[in-house]
Motif scaffolding. Structure first.
Motif, PDB file in Angstrom:
ATOM      1  N   ARG A  57       0.832  -1.208   0.000  1.00 14.35           N
ATOM      2  CA  ARG A  57       0.000   0.000   0.000  1.00 14.35           C
ATOM      3  C   ARG A  57       0.867   1.259   0.000  1.00 14.35           C
ATOM      4  NH1 ARG A  57      -4.307   2.396   4.308  1.00 14.35           N
ATOM      5  NH2 ARG A  57      -5.414   3.739   2.834  1.00 14.35           N
ATOM      6  N   TYR A  58       1.985   1.212   0.687  1.00 10.29           N
ATOM      7  CA  TYR A  58       2.889   2.363   0.687  1.00 10.29           C
ATOM      8  C   TYR A  58       3.350   2.666  -0.745  1.00 10.29           C
ATOM      9  CZ  TYR A  58       6.711   5.532   1.686  1.00 10.29           C
ATOM     10  OH  TYR A  58       7.523   6.630   1.699  1.00 10.29           O
ATOM     11  N   ILE A  59       3.785   1.627  -1.467  1.00 12.69           N
ATOM     12  CA  ILE A  59       4.259   1.818  -2.843  1.00 12.69           C
ATOM     13  C   ILE A  59       3.145   2.353  -3.720  1.00 12.69           C
ATOM     14  CG2 ILE A  59       5.098   0.613  -4.902  1.00 12.69           C
ATOM     15  CD1 ILE A  59       6.597  -1.291  -2.962  1.00 12.69           C
ATOM     16  N   LEU A  60       1.948   1.776  -3.582  1.00 15.31           N
ATOM     17  CA  LEU A  60       0.811   2.215  -4.390  1.00 15.31           C
ATOM     18  C   LEU A  60       0.503   3.684  -4.152  1.00 15.31           C
ATOM     19  CD1 LEU A  60      -1.494   1.423  -6.324  1.00 15.31           C
ATOM     20  CD2 LEU A  60      -2.846   0.837  -4.306  1.00 15.31           C
ATOM     21  N   LEU A  61       0.434   4.099  -2.878  1.00 15.87           N
ATOM     22  CA  LEU A  61       0.115   5.494  -2.568  1.00 15.87           C
ATOM     23  C   LEU A  61       1.241   6.435  -3.006  1.00 15.87           C
ATOM     24  CD1 LEU A  61      -1.521   5.171   0.971  1.00 15.87           C
ATOM     25  CD2 LEU A  61      -2.645   5.856  -1.148  1.00 15.87           C
ATOM     26  N   ALA A  62       2.488   6.014  -2.827  1.00 16.99           N
ATOM     27  CA  ALA A  62       3.611   6.865  -3.234  1.00 16.99           C
ATOM     28  C   ALA A  62       3.604   7.081  -4.748  1.00 16.99           C
ATOM     29  CB  ALA A  62       4.929   6.238  -2.795  1.00 16.99           C
ATOM     30  N   ARG A  63       3.316   6.030  -5.497  1.00 11.86           N
ATOM     31  CA  ARG A  63       3.239   6.180  -6.955  1.00 11.86           C
ATOM     32  C   ARG A  63       2.056   7.057  -7.358  1.00 11.86           C
ATOM     33  NH1 ARG A  63       4.727  -0.136  -8.524  1.00 11.86           N
ATOM     34  NH2 ARG A  63       6.974   0.221  -8.815  1.00 11.86           N
ATOM     35  N   MET A  64       0.936   6.906  -6.668  1.00 10.89           N
ATOM     36  CA  MET A  64      -0.236   7.721  -6.972  1.00 10.89           C
ATOM     37  C   MET A  64      -0.005   9.196  -6.635  1.00 10.89           C
ATOM     38  SD  MET A  64      -2.945   6.680  -8.455  1.00 10.89           S
ATOM     39  CE  MET A  64      -3.850   5.219  -8.945  1.00 10.89           C
ATOM     40  N   LYS A  65       0.720   9.444  -5.549  1.00 12.38           N
ATOM     41  CA  LYS A  65       1.000  10.837  -5.185  1.00 12.38           C
ATOM     42  C   LYS A  65       1.862  11.497  -6.247  1.00 12.38           C
ATOM     43  CE  LYS A  65       2.617  13.831  -1.464  1.00 12.38           C
ATOM     44  NZ  LYS A  65       3.151  13.907  -0.084  1.00 12.38           N
ATOM     45  N   ARG A  66       2.900  10.804  -6.682  1.00 13.76           N
ATOM     46  CA  ARG A  66       3.753  11.378  -7.725  1.00 13.76           C
ATOM     47  C   ARG A  66       2.959  11.574  -9.013  1.00 13.76           C
ATOM     48  NH1 ARG A  66       8.936   8.226 -10.095  1.00 13.76           N
ATOM     49  NH2 ARG A  66       7.226   6.888 -10.782  1.00 13.76           N
ATOM     50  N   ALA A  67       2.131  10.600  -9.349  1.00 12.73           N
ATOM     51  CA  ALA A  67       1.319  10.715 -10.563  1.00 12.73           C
ATOM     52  C   ALA A  67       0.362  11.900 -10.486  1.00 12.73           C
ATOM     53  CB  ALA A  67       0.536   9.416 -10.787  1.00 12.73           C
ATOM     54  N   SER A  68      -0.267  12.102  -9.321  1.00  8.16           N
ATOM     55  CA  SER A  68      -1.224  13.202  -9.190  1.00  8.16           C
ATOM     56  C   SER A  68      -0.528  14.556  -9.269  1.00  8.16           C
ATOM     57  CB  SER A  68      -2.023  13.069  -7.888  1.00  8.16           C
ATOM     58  OG  SER A  68      -1.186  13.126  -6.763  1.00  8.16           O
ATOM     59  N   TYR A  69       0.685  14.658  -8.716  1.00  5.53           N
ATOM     60  CA  TYR A  69       1.451  15.904  -8.851  1.00  5.53           C
ATOM     61  C   TYR A  69       1.748  16.186 -10.322  1.00  5.53           C
ATOM     62  CZ  TYR A  69       2.628  17.358  -4.066  1.00  5.53           C
ATOM     63  OH  TYR A  69       2.584  17.857  -2.786  1.00  5.53           O
ATOM     64  N   ARG A  70       2.118  15.155 -11.042  1.00  2.00           N
ATOM     65  CA  ARG A  70       2.438  15.354 -12.455  1.00  2.00           C
ATOM     66  C   ARG A  70       1.203  15.722 -13.264  1.00  2.00           C
ATOM     67  NH1 ARG A  70       6.818  10.358 -13.247  1.00  2.00           N
ATOM     68  NH2 ARG A  70       8.580  11.494 -12.364  1.00  2.00           N
ATOM     69  N   LEU A  71       0.072  15.137 -12.917  1.00  2.00           N
ATOM     70  CA  LEU A  71      -1.167  15.501 -13.599  1.00  2.00           C
ATOM     71  C   LEU A  71      -1.527  16.964 -13.364  1.00  2.00           C
ATOM     72  CD1 LEU A  71      -3.342  12.345 -12.812  1.00  2.00           C
ATOM     73  CD2 LEU A  71      -2.647  13.096 -15.103  1.00  2.00           C
ATOM     74  N   ALA A  72      -1.414  17.393 -12.090  1.00  2.00           N
ATOM     75  CA  ALA A  72      -1.850  18.743 -11.733  1.00  2.00           C
ATOM     76  C   ALA A  72      -0.852  19.817 -12.156  1.00  2.00           C
ATOM     77  CB  ALA A  72      -2.092  18.820 -10.226  1.00  2.00           C
ATOM     78  N   TYR A  73       0.455  19.515 -12.055  1.00  2.00           N
ATOM     79  CA  TYR A  73       1.454  20.565 -12.200  1.00  2.00           C
ATOM     80  C   TYR A  73       2.401  20.384 -13.384  1.00  2.00           C
ATOM     81  CZ  TYR A  73       0.043  21.286  -7.317  1.00  2.00           C
ATOM     82  OH  TYR A  73      -0.669  21.503  -6.164  1.00  2.00           O
ATOM     83  N   ARG A  74       2.300  19.272 -14.100  1.00  4.77           N
ATOM     84  CA  ARG A  74       3.222  19.016 -15.209  1.00  4.77           C
ATOM     85  C   ARG A  74       2.408  18.616 -16.440  1.00  4.77           C
ATOM     86  NH1 ARG A  74       5.312  21.013 -11.638  1.00  4.77           N
ATOM     87  NH2 ARG A  74       7.190  20.438 -10.467  1.00  4.77           N
ATOM     88  N   ASP A  75       1.715  19.564 -17.042  1.00  5.11           N
ATOM     89  CA  ASP A  75       0.773  19.230 -18.105  1.00  5.11           C
ATOM     90  C   ASP A  75       1.440  18.865 -19.430  1.00  5.11           C
ATOM     91  OD1 ASP A  75       1.654  21.716 -18.869  1.00  5.11           O
ATOM     92  OD2 ASP A  75      -0.286  22.722 -18.645  1.00  5.11           O
ATOM     93  N   THR A  76       2.778  18.912 -19.484  1.00  5.88           N
ATOM     94  CA  THR A  76       3.465  18.503 -20.715  1.00  5.88           C
ATOM     95  C   THR A  76       3.626  16.988 -20.803  1.00  5.88           C
ATOM     96  OG1 THR A  76       5.607  18.806 -19.616  1.00  5.88           O
ATOM     97  CG2 THR A  76       4.744  20.674 -20.873  1.00  5.88           C
ATOM     98  N   GLN A  77       3.421  16.272 -19.698  1.00  6.15           N
ATOM     99  CA  GLN A  77       3.574  14.812 -19.702  1.00  6.15           C
ATOM    100  C   GLN A  77       2.221  14.162 -19.946  1.00  6.15           C
ATOM    101  OE1 GLN A  77       5.328  13.208 -16.136  1.00  6.15           O
ATOM    102  NE2 GLN A  77       6.030  11.354 -17.165  1.00  6.15           N
ATOM    103  N   SER A  78       2.179  13.208 -20.865  1.00  7.97           N
ATOM    104  CA  SER A  78       0.909  12.581 -21.223  1.00  7.97           C
ATOM    105  C   SER A  78       0.406  11.689 -20.094  1.00  7.97           C
ATOM    106  CB  SER A  78       1.072  11.750 -22.496  1.00  7.97           C
ATOM    107  OG  SER A  78       1.795  10.560 -22.231  1.00  7.97           O
ATOM    108  N   ILE A  79      -0.916  11.495 -20.071  1.00  5.41           N
ATOM    109  CA  ILE A  79      -1.515  10.636 -19.051  1.00  5.41           C
ATOM    110  C   ILE A  79      -1.033   9.194 -19.221  1.00  5.41           C
ATOM    111  CG2 ILE A  79      -3.699   9.659 -18.228  1.00  5.41           C
ATOM    112  CD1 ILE A  79      -4.998  12.359 -18.778  1.00  5.41           C
ATOM    113  N   THR A  80      -0.832   8.775 -20.462  1.00  9.60           N
ATOM    114  CA  THR A  80      -0.325   7.422 -20.700  1.00  9.60           C
ATOM    115  C   THR A  80       1.061   7.237 -20.079  1.00  9.60           C
ATOM    116  OG1 THR A  80      -1.585   7.174 -22.750  1.00  9.60           O
ATOM    117  CG2 THR A  80       0.337   5.754 -22.473  1.00  9.60           C
ATOM    118  N   ASP A  81       1.952   8.210 -20.284  1.00  9.42           N
ATOM    119  CA  ASP A  81       3.296   8.115 -19.710  1.00  9.42           C
ATOM    120  C   ASP A  81       3.244   8.126 -18.189  1.00  9.42           C
ATOM    121  OD1 ASP A  81       4.450   7.982 -22.187  1.00  9.42           O
ATOM    122  OD2 ASP A  81       5.004  10.108 -22.280  1.00  9.42           O
TER     123      ASP A  81
END
Length: 293
Positions: A57-81
């Motif tokens: 669960r730690y790994i899952l949440l840590a990956r999701m947190k990084r992904a959500s930051y990239r979605l919100a603040y790094r709009d140059t990276q595709s959702i697929t990537d």
């Protein structure tokens, strides 16, 4: 006994930091056990007992947190990537998991994040990251510097802390439009209220980016301002820079009374030297500045 506990905590912190730094890798049990130097028959229970979360669960949440930051603040990276980097084989699987946790699809979150369920979802992860003993600061960690005045473009956030993410998005969009990259244009936060004021609506912080002299600030909400020069007590914090309250309390409660110094006429502020998700969370660095008379 104290030495044994410290050794255990160091091993657990080592594996936690390894996970944070290798979220894009295959974090299998044998690998993590070797990092922690614990038997695989006991590692799961030791990790859960230490952090209050299973390693999965730690790994899952840590990956999701990084992904959500990239979605919100790094709009140059595709959702697929972003999905692939979070360990998902397909964007659909990532979208289902994301919606289950945050109540929004990744594309909807990128466009207009709902931050309240986001904060709730990551409370267990934040608690886990703070499980081990907090850093103990000493007077040797504080330096007094004469800092030059810094012209900045400023975006004020006034209101509930849960809405800060939306303000950060607008701030990042503005600085990106004017090519003020964090590597070349310093990032500051100026706190004008407590971290948890009695009324959340009174929460107040300024988001600032350093600008060249005679730079004309334009863009609606953004204002020209300046971080004043002068003597400051400076405390460097590495790791959990989302919450600098512990460091701020040390400066005000412990260092300032013992130093014989007096606080100056400007709020406490920090400079963000390295930011998550550009670096793993345990490598984020901020310097806290307490202006002095």
């Amino acid at each position: 006994m104290t030495t044994a506990i410290q050794k255990h905590q160091a091993r657990m912190q080592r594996v936690r930091d390894y996970i944070d730094e290798h979220l894009h890798d295959d974090l299998n049990l044998d690998l993590l056990c070797s990092v922690a130097t614990y038997s695989k028959y006991h590692f799961h229970r030791q990790f859960t007992a230490t952090f209050g979360l299973s390693v999965h669960r730690y790994i899952l949440l840590a990956r999701m947190k990084r992904a959500s930051y990239r979605l919100a603040y790094r709009d140059t990276q595709s959702i697929t990537d972003i999905a692939m980097d979070a360990g998902y084989d397909a964007p659909d699987a990532f979208a289902r998991s994301f919606r289950q946790r945050f109540g929004q699809s990744p594309s909807a979150f990128r466009k207009s994040p709902d931050w309240e369920p986001w904060h709730s979802a990551f409370t267990p992860l934040d608690d886990a990251r703070n499980k081990l003993m907090q850093t103990t600061f000493t007077t040797a960690d504080v330096t007094i510097r004469d800092v030059p005045p810094t012209p900045v473009a400023m975006l004020e956030h006034r209101g509930h802390p849960a809405t800060l993410g939306a303000t950060i998005q607008r701030f990042i969009a503005w600085r990106r439009a004017f090519n003020l990259h964090p590597k070349t244009s310093p990032t500051f936060n100026v706190w004008r209220s407590e971290r948890r004021p009695e009324s959340p609506a009174d929460y107040s912080v300024d988001l600032c980016v350093g600008v060249p002299p005679r730079f004309e600030v334009s863009g609606g909400e953004m204002k020209a301002s300046q971080i004043p020069g002068g003597r400051c007590a400076v405390l460097r914090v590495v790791g959990n820079t989302d919450n600098l309250e512990h460091a701020a309390l040390y400066l005000y409660r412990d260092w300032l009374p013992a130093s014989g110094e007096e606080a100056g006429d400007f709020p406490l502020y920090c400079q963000r030297l390295s930011l998550f998700p550009e670096v793993p969370e345990h490598e984020a660095v901020a310097e806290l500045f307490l202006p002095l008379k």
